[in-house]
Design a protein around this motif. Structure first.
Motif, mmCIF file in Angstrom:
data_model
loop_
_atom_site.group_PDB
_atom_site.id
_atom_site.type_symbol
_atom_site.label_atom_id
_atom_site.label_comp_id
_atom_site.label_asym_id
_atom_site.label_seq_id
_atom_site.Cartn_x
_atom_site.Cartn_y
_atom_site.Cartn_z
ATOM 1 N N GLY A 73 0.808 -1.219 0.000
ATOM 2 C CA GLY A 73 0.000 0.000 0.000
ATOM 3 C C GLY A 73 0.833 1.257 0.000
ATOM 4 N N ARG A 74 1.909 1.285 0.778
ATOM 5 C CA ARG A 74 2.723 2.501 0.891
ATOM 6 C C ARG A 74 3.414 2.851 -0.425
ATOM 7 N N ALA A 75 3.843 1.834 -1.174
ATOM 8 C CA ALA A 75 4.460 2.098 -2.477
ATOM 9 C C ALA A 75 3.421 2.592 -3.473
ATOM 10 N N LEU A 76 2.246 1.986 -3.455
ATOM 11 C CA LEU A 76 1.198 2.383 -4.394
ATOM 12 C C LEU A 76 0.629 3.754 -4.059
ATOM 13 N N GLN A 77 0.535 4.095 -2.772
ATOM 14 C CA GLN A 77 0.099 5.434 -2.396
ATOM 15 C C GLN A 77 1.103 6.479 -2.877
ATOM 16 N N THR A 78 2.378 6.192 -2.671
ATOM 17 C CA THR A 78 3.428 7.123 -3.119
ATOM 18 C C THR A 78 3.359 7.314 -4.623
ATOM 19 N N LEU A 79 3.199 6.210 -5.348
ATOM 20 C CA LEU A 79 3.145 6.296 -6.803
ATOM 21 C C LEU A 79 1.922 7.064 -7.289
ATOM 22 N N ALA A 80 0.804 6.950 -6.576
ATOM 23 C CA ALA A 80 -0.402 7.681 -6.988
ATOM 24 C C ALA A 80 -0.151 9.179 -7.032
ATOM 25 N N VAL A 81 0.566 9.692 -6.042
ATOM 26 C CA VAL A 81 0.865 11.128 -6.002
ATOM 27 C C VAL A 81 1.831 11.499 -7.117
ATOM 28 N N ILE A 82 2.877 10.696 -7.287
ATOM 29 C CA ILE A 82 3.866 10.983 -8.324
ATOM 30 C C ILE A 82 3.233 10.926 -9.708
ATOM 31 N N ALA A 83 2.403 9.914 -9.946
ATOM 32 C CA ALA A 83 1.762 9.775 -11.258
ATOM 33 C C ALA A 83 0.897 10.983 -11.582
ATOM 34 N N GLU A 84 0.260 11.555 -10.574
ATOM 35 C CA GLU A 84 -0.559 12.748 -10.819
ATOM 36 C C GLU A 84 0.308 13.914 -11.267
ATOM 37 N N HIS A 85 1.471 14.070 -10.648
ATOM 38 C CA HIS A 85 2.406 15.126 -11.082
ATOM 39 C C HIS A 85 2.821 14.930 -12.536
ATOM 40 N N LEU A 86 3.034 13.675 -12.918
ATOM 41 C CA LEU A 86 3.528 13.375 -14.260
ATOM 42 C C LEU A 86 2.414 13.248 -15.290
ATOM 43 N N GLU A 87 1.157 13.346 -14.834
ATOM 44 C CA GLU A 87 -0.011 13.188 -15.708
ATOM 45 C C GLU A 87 -0.024 11.819 -16.371
ATOM 46 N N LEU A 88 0.302 10.809 -15.565
ATOM 47 C CA LEU A 88 0.284 9.424 -16.031
ATOM 48 C C LEU A 88 -0.834 8.660 -15.332
ATOM 49 N N ASP A 89 -1.268 7.577 -15.949
ATOM 50 C CA ASP A 89 -2.382 6.784 -15.435
ATOM 51 C C ASP A 89 -1.894 5.783 -14.398
ATOM 52 N N TRP A 90 -2.213 6.034 -13.134
ATOM 53 C CA TRP A 90 -1.813 5.137 -12.054
ATOM 54 C C TRP A 90 -2.339 3.726 -12.286
ATOM 55 N N HIS A 91 -3.485 3.603 -12.934
ATOM 56 C CA HIS A 91 -4.087 2.296 -13.150
ATOM 57 C C HIS A 91 -3.273 1.418 -14.104
ATOM 58 N N ALA A 92 -2.313 2.018 -14.788
ATOM 59 C CA ALA A 92 -1.437 1.238 -15.670
ATOM 60 C C ALA A 92 -0.233 0.663 -14.921
ATOM 61 N N THR A 93 -0.168 0.889 -13.612
ATOM 62 C CA THR A 93 0.961 0.418 -12.817
ATOM 63 C C THR A 93 1.088 -1.098 -12.855
ATOM 64 N N ARG A 94 2.314 -1.547 -12.973
ATOM 65 C CA ARG A 94 2.614 -2.971 -12.866
ATOM 66 C C ARG A 94 3.243 -3.218 -11.492
ATOM 67 N N THR A 95 2.769 -4.222 -10.795
ATOM 68 C CA THR A 95 3.349 -4.560 -9.496
ATOM 69 C C THR A 95 4.059 -5.899 -9.583
ATOM 70 N N ASP A 96 5.045 -6.078 -8.694
ATOM 71 C CA ASP A 96 5.778 -7.335 -8.667
ATOM 72 C C ASP A 96 6.232 -7.592 -7.230
ATOM 73 N N PRO A 97 5.909 -8.748 -6.668
ATOM 74 C CA PRO A 97 6.307 -9.043 -5.291
ATOM 75 C C PRO A 97 7.811 -9.106 -5.083
ATOM 76 N N ARG A 98 8.569 -9.214 -6.167
ATOM 77 C CA ARG A 98 10.029 -9.236 -6.039
ATOM 78 C C ARG A 98 10.596 -7.870 -5.663
ATOM 79 N N LEU A 99 9.747 -6.847 -5.657
ATOM 80 C CA LEU A 99 10.184 -5.493 -5.292
ATOM 81 C C LEU A 99 9.870 -5.141 -3.839
ATOM 82 N N VAL A 100 9.344 -6.093 -3.060
ATOM 83 C CA VAL A 100 8.960 -5.780 -1.689
ATOM 84 C C VAL A 100 10.194 -5.602 -0.800
ATOM 85 N N GLU A 101 9.953 -5.161 0.428
ATOM 86 C CA GLU A 101 11.029 -4.931 1.389
ATOM 87 C C GLU A 101 11.522 -6.253 1.976
ATOM 88 N N ILE A 102 12.686 -6.206 2.604
ATOM 89 C CA ILE A 102 13.241 -7.368 3.284
ATOM 90 C C ILE A 102 12.227 -7.921 4.287
#
Length: 218
Positions: A73-102
């Motif tokens: 959730g914290r990564a996706l919340q952060t990306l939602a704000v950034i995507a709005e700045h960039l005028e990009l569609d957050w719904h196009a985000t790709r997620t991958d569990p290999r990017l999670v924290e330790i």
């Protein structure tokens, strides 16, 4: 002896790699690790705003970026704000569990102070790396999973924006830049950066896009 891996100089496109903003766990001094949903604080949202503004200044509106994030959730919340700045569609985000924290094992969710009182320091003063519980994830396993993500995305067209975490992003950046393997960890790790920071890596070379003003705890 420090063993240095080969930098990923043949990777296609640039990778903009960012740490998520501050969360309620960070603010309370709790070991967050791979917890799935720990929401951002107001400070965390402010850090996301700063990252978004910095990326907008460098890339402009609607840049050709593939959006990637840890599925937390914290990564996706952060990306939602950034995507709005960039005028990009957050719904196009790709997620991958290999990017999670330790994964912190049995220490996940506990207060730093309580764990330290039981076992002593859990953050290495020299490297700034975090030690998990005995049943937690090993750093070599982080190398394996982030390297797998790199292999699977190596030939993607264009640039990527990747929102992830403090420790796992350090290992990813270390793999990409050919950083030396740290003794006792079995993994390379790039230098630590505060929450709300963004780097760009191209042809195995890293530059800081924005240095956040947040904390450093995972």
């Amino acid at each position: 002896m420090h063993t240095k891996a080969r930098a990923r100089t043949e990777r296609h496109g640039r990778d903009f790699i960012a740490r998520h903003g501050e969360t309620v766990f960070n603010a309370a001094g709790r070991l967050q690790g791979d917890h799935a949903h720990t929401p951002l604080t107001r400070t965390g949202f402010a850090q996301a705003e700063e990252m978004g503004a910095a990326l907008r200044a460098q890339l402009g509106a609607r840049p050709k970026l593939t959006l990637w994030a840890s599925p937390t959730g914290r990564a996706l919340q952060t990306l939602a704000v950034i995507a709005e700045h960039l005028e990009l569609d957050w719904h196009a985000t790709r997620t991958d569990p290999r990017l999670v924290e330790i994964g912190m094992g049995g220490w996940g969710g506990r207060y730093y102070t309580d764990v330290i009182a039981e076992v002593g320091p859990v953050i290495d003063q020299e490297s700034g790396l975090l030690s998990p519980a005995a049943d937690g994830e090993r750093y070599a396993d982080i190398v394996t999973r982030v390297s797998g993500w790199l292999d699977d995305t190596n030939d993607d067209a264009g640039d990527r924006l990747v929102i992830m975490h403090g420790i796992s992003s350090r290992v990813l950046r270390g793999v990409m830049t050919g950083a030396p393997e740290l003794p006792g960890y079995g993994a390379p790790a790039a230098g630590g950066l505060p929450q709300g920071s963004v780097v760009v890596i191209a042809r195995g070379v890293e530059h800081i896009v924005h240095r956040g003003r947040g904390g450093t705890r995972a």
